[in-house]
Design a protein around this motif. Sequence first.
Motif, PDB file in Angstrom:
ATOM      1  N   ILE A  25     -63.422  47.118  53.156  1.00  0.00           N
ATOM      2  CA  ILE A  25     -64.819  46.838  52.821  1.00  0.00           C
ATOM      3  C   ILE A  25     -65.207  45.476  53.390  1.00  0.00           C
ATOM      4  CG2 ILE A  25     -66.442  46.384  50.940  1.00  0.00           C
ATOM      5  CD1 ILE A  25     -64.865  48.362  49.265  1.00  0.00           C
ATOM      6  N   ALA A  26     -66.261  45.448  54.162  1.00  0.00           N
ATOM      7  CA  ALA A  26     -66.738  44.201  54.758  1.00  0.00           C
ATOM      8  C   ALA A  26     -67.694  43.510  53.798  1.00  0.00           C
ATOM      9  CB  ALA A  26     -67.454  44.489  56.079  1.00  0.00           C
ATOM     10  N   VAL A  27     -67.493  42.213  53.604  1.00  0.00           N
ATOM     11  CA  VAL A  27     -68.420  41.417  52.802  1.00  0.00           C
ATOM     12  C   VAL A  27     -69.479  40.863  53.756  1.00  0.00           C
ATOM     13  CG1 VAL A  27     -68.698  39.433  51.295  1.00  0.00           C
ATOM     14  CG2 VAL A  27     -66.629  40.837  51.146  1.00  0.00           C
ATOM     15  N   PRO A  55     -76.526  50.406  44.543  1.00  0.00           N
ATOM     16  CA  PRO A  55     -75.536  50.598  43.474  1.00  0.00           C
ATOM     17  C   PRO A  55     -74.829  49.276  43.178  1.00  0.00           C
ATOM     18  CG  PRO A  55     -75.364  52.330  45.120  1.00  0.00           C
ATOM     19  CD  PRO A  55     -76.302  51.299  45.676  1.00  0.00           C
ATOM     20  N   VAL A  56     -74.546  49.044  41.907  1.00  0.00           N
ATOM     21  CA  VAL A  56     -73.967  47.773  41.461  1.00  0.00           C
ATOM     22  C   VAL A  56     -72.615  48.005  40.806  1.00  0.00           C
ATOM     23  CG1 VAL A  56     -74.234  45.830  39.867  1.00  0.00           C
ATOM     24  CG2 VAL A  56     -76.217  46.669  41.147  1.00  0.00           C
ATOM     25  N   ILE A  57     -71.638  47.180  41.186  1.00  0.00           N
ATOM     26  CA  ILE A  57     -70.393  47.066  40.421  1.00  0.00           C
ATOM     27  C   ILE A  57     -70.475  45.788  39.603  1.00  0.00           C
ATOM     28  CG2 ILE A  57     -67.904  46.708  40.493  1.00  0.00           C
ATOM     29  CD1 ILE A  57     -67.776  48.250  43.057  1.00  0.00           C
ATOM     30  N   LEU A  58     -70.299  45.905  38.307  1.00  0.00           N
ATOM     31  CA  LEU A  58     -70.231  44.737  37.427  1.00  0.00           C
ATOM     32  C   LEU A  58     -68.796  44.598  36.947  1.00  0.00           C
ATOM     33  CD1 LEU A  58     -71.418  42.481  35.638  1.00  0.00           C
ATOM     34  CD2 LEU A  58     -71.808  44.226  33.900  1.00  0.00           C
ATOM     35  N   ASN A 118     -74.007  48.378  51.337  1.00  0.00           N
ATOM     36  CA  ASN A 118     -73.971  49.632  50.589  1.00  0.00           C
ATOM     37  C   ASN A 118     -74.028  49.431  49.085  1.00  0.00           C
ATOM     38  OD1 ASN A 118     -71.716  50.244  53.083  1.00  0.00           O
ATOM     39  ND2 ASN A 118     -73.465  51.627  52.876  1.00  0.00           N
ATOM     40  N   PHE A 119     -73.523  48.269  48.623  1.00  0.00           N
ATOM     41  CA  PHE A 119     -73.497  48.038  47.178  1.00  0.00           C
ATOM     42  C   PHE A 119     -73.477  46.544  46.889  1.00  0.00           C
ATOM     43  CE2 PHE A 119     -69.090  48.123  48.480  1.00  0.00           C
ATOM     44  CZ  PHE A 119     -68.479  47.140  47.725  1.00  0.00           C
ATOM     45  N   ILE A 120     -73.757  46.213  45.635  1.00  0.00           N
ATOM     46  CA  ILE A 120     -73.751  44.833  45.151  1.00  0.00           C
ATOM     47  C   ILE A 120     -72.586  44.676  44.182  1.00  0.00           C
ATOM     48  CG2 ILE A 120     -75.054  43.055  43.911  1.00  0.00           C
ATOM     49  CD1 ILE A 120     -77.607  44.658  44.690  1.00  0.00           C
ATOM     50  N   PHE A 121     -71.791  43.637  44.370  1.00  0.00           N
ATOM     51  CA  PHE A 121     -70.628  43.382  43.515  1.00  0.00           C
ATOM     52  C   PHE A 121     -70.905  42.102  42.728  1.00  0.00           C
ATOM     53  CE2 PHE A 121     -65.793  44.212  43.744  1.00  0.00           C
ATOM     54  CZ  PHE A 121     -65.641  43.893  42.411  1.00  0.00           C
ATOM     55  N   LEU A 122     -71.001  42.225  41.409  1.00  0.00           N
ATOM     56  CA  LEU A 122     -71.280  41.086  40.541  1.00  0.00           C
ATOM     57  C   LEU A 122     -70.062  40.794  39.670  1.00  0.00           C
ATOM     58  CD1 LEU A 122     -74.848  41.990  39.203  1.00  0.00           C
ATOM     59  CD2 LEU A 122     -74.259  40.657  41.223  1.00  0.00           C
ATOM     60  N   MET A 123     -69.861  39.514  39.365  1.00  0.00           N
ATOM     61  CA  MET A 123     -68.732  39.136  38.533  1.00  0.00           C
ATOM     62  C   MET A 123     -69.096  37.962  37.639  1.00  0.00           C
ATOM     63  SD  MET A 123     -64.858  38.267  39.703  1.00  0.00           S
ATOM     64  CE  MET A 123     -65.355  36.928  40.752  1.00  0.00           C
ATOM     65  N   LYS A 162     -69.899  48.276  52.916  1.00  0.00           N
ATOM     66  CA  LYS A 162     -70.294  46.889  53.129  1.00  0.00           C
ATOM     67  C   LYS A 162     -70.851  46.333  51.819  1.00  0.00           C
ATOM     68  CE  LYS A 162     -71.262  47.539  58.034  1.00  0.00           C
ATOM     69  NZ  LYS A 162     -72.275  47.427  59.125  1.00  0.00           N
ATOM     70  N   ALA A 163     -70.395  45.131  51.460  1.00  0.00           N
ATOM     71  CA  ALA A 163     -70.677  44.591  50.135  1.00  0.00           C
ATOM     72  C   ALA A 163     -71.554  43.351  50.177  1.00  0.00           C
ATOM     73  CB  ALA A 163     -69.373  44.263  49.421  1.00  0.00           C
ATOM     74  N   PHE A 164     -72.369  43.214  49.144  1.00  0.00           N
ATOM     75  CA  PHE A 164     -73.104  41.988  48.819  1.00  0.00           C
ATOM     76  C   PHE A 164     -72.442  41.460  47.550  1.00  0.00           C
ATOM     77  CE2 PHE A 164     -76.182  39.515  46.566  1.00  0.00           C
ATOM     78  CZ  PHE A 164     -77.109  39.033  47.469  1.00  0.00           C
TER      79      PHE A 164
END
Length: 348
Positions: free
Chosen positions: A36-38, A105-108, A83-88, A13-15
Motif C-alpha cells: 500500500i502506497a502512502v 472509506p476510513v480505517i480508524l 483509496n482510503f483514509i487511515f486515522l489513528m 493508496k492511503a491518506f
Amino acid sequence: MVTTAIKQFPRGKAFCWFAHASLEYDLADILKTLGIAVVKANNDREHKERPCIPGYNDMDFGDDIRGRLQSMTCRAEDFEGTNFIFLMNMDKFHHQVAYLSQFKPVILYLFGQHLDLQLDEFAGKMNKQIDLKQNPNIFTVCYSKREHDYLMPRLYREVQHHLYHIRFAKRLEDYAPPSGFERLPFVYTSSNSIQNRGDQCGWPQLKEIRTKVPHLLSGHETDQVGGMGRISFDHLRKLYWTCSAYVTFPAWPAPLVMNLKESMLAGAPTAFYDNGRGAADEGLFNDGVGCLSNNVDGLVSYCKRALTDRQFRIEQSEMCQKRAIEFYDFKRQIHKWVELFNEMEKLW
C-alpha cells in the motif's frame, strides 16, 4: 497461508492521519508489506526512537489540508489519488471519522485512549448512517479486547463486520537479543514525559519503585527527573536486553502500552502497573507470565526476585518472549490486516 493472502491483496493508496509516532512505525511496516502506497500523510517527524521506513516516514500533506482536517472543512480534492483514509488516535474521532467517511472509506485504529462515552457516540454515528440507508464506510480496528467487546453490542448487525480486533504487529527480529548479552542488576523503564502525564499514569508509583530497586529511566523529558532523556532505538533495545526486569505503566486510560510489548519480545522479565482499564482482560499476563499488579509492592517484589534469582529471571525471560510472540509477532497478525483490506476493497 499468510503468504498466499498477501499475494492476492490489491495494492491500494492511503491518506494517513496519525497522532502517535511509535505506532506510525509499526503501521508503516504493515502498509509497506501489503504493497500500500502512502500518498499523503501527517506523521510525527520529531520522533527519534524508531528508525525510518523509507517512503513511509517524514511525509507531510501541508498546513492547508491539516487545517481543514482539524476544522472538518475538507474538500474532495484533498483525497484525490487515494483509496482510503487511515486515522489513528484522534481525540474527537467520533466526529471526525463520520465526517471524513463521506469522502473515502476510513480505517480508524483505536488503541485504548478513548472514554466509553466517545465509543457510545461513535457507535451511534455509525448506526445513524444505517438508519439513513448509507453505508457506514468505516472500518474500526481495536487493539484491545475491551474496546472491541464494548463496541460490539452497540453496533447494528449491518456494521459489526466493520469491527476488528487486531493486535499490534511487531517483528521479533527487531527485538530478539543477539547472543552474548547478559542481564545486569538493574530495572528499566522507558516512558516519554511520564512525570507530566498525571498521577493516573504511574508517576507516583514509579517514584516509589525507584527508591526500592536500582533503576534506569529513559524517554522524552525524563532527564528533568533524573532519567536519561530521549535515547536512540539501538540504545533502547540494549537496555531491554540487559535489564534484569522491565517495569512500565499505562498512558491513562489505555490498558496497555507499546513499550510493554517491545520489552517482552526482547525477553525482558516484565512487570506492568494495572490501572483497571482492561489489561487483565487481554490475557497477556495469564499463567504466571510476567507481573500484572495494581500496587507498588507487587511490582517491587517481582523486580527484586528477577534481580536476585537467576533461574527465575531466565524462566521469566523465556515466558515473556514466548507470550509476546504468540500475541504480537508480525507473521501471526498480518493476515488479519489482509482480511480487513480485502473487505475495504469492495468500497473502492
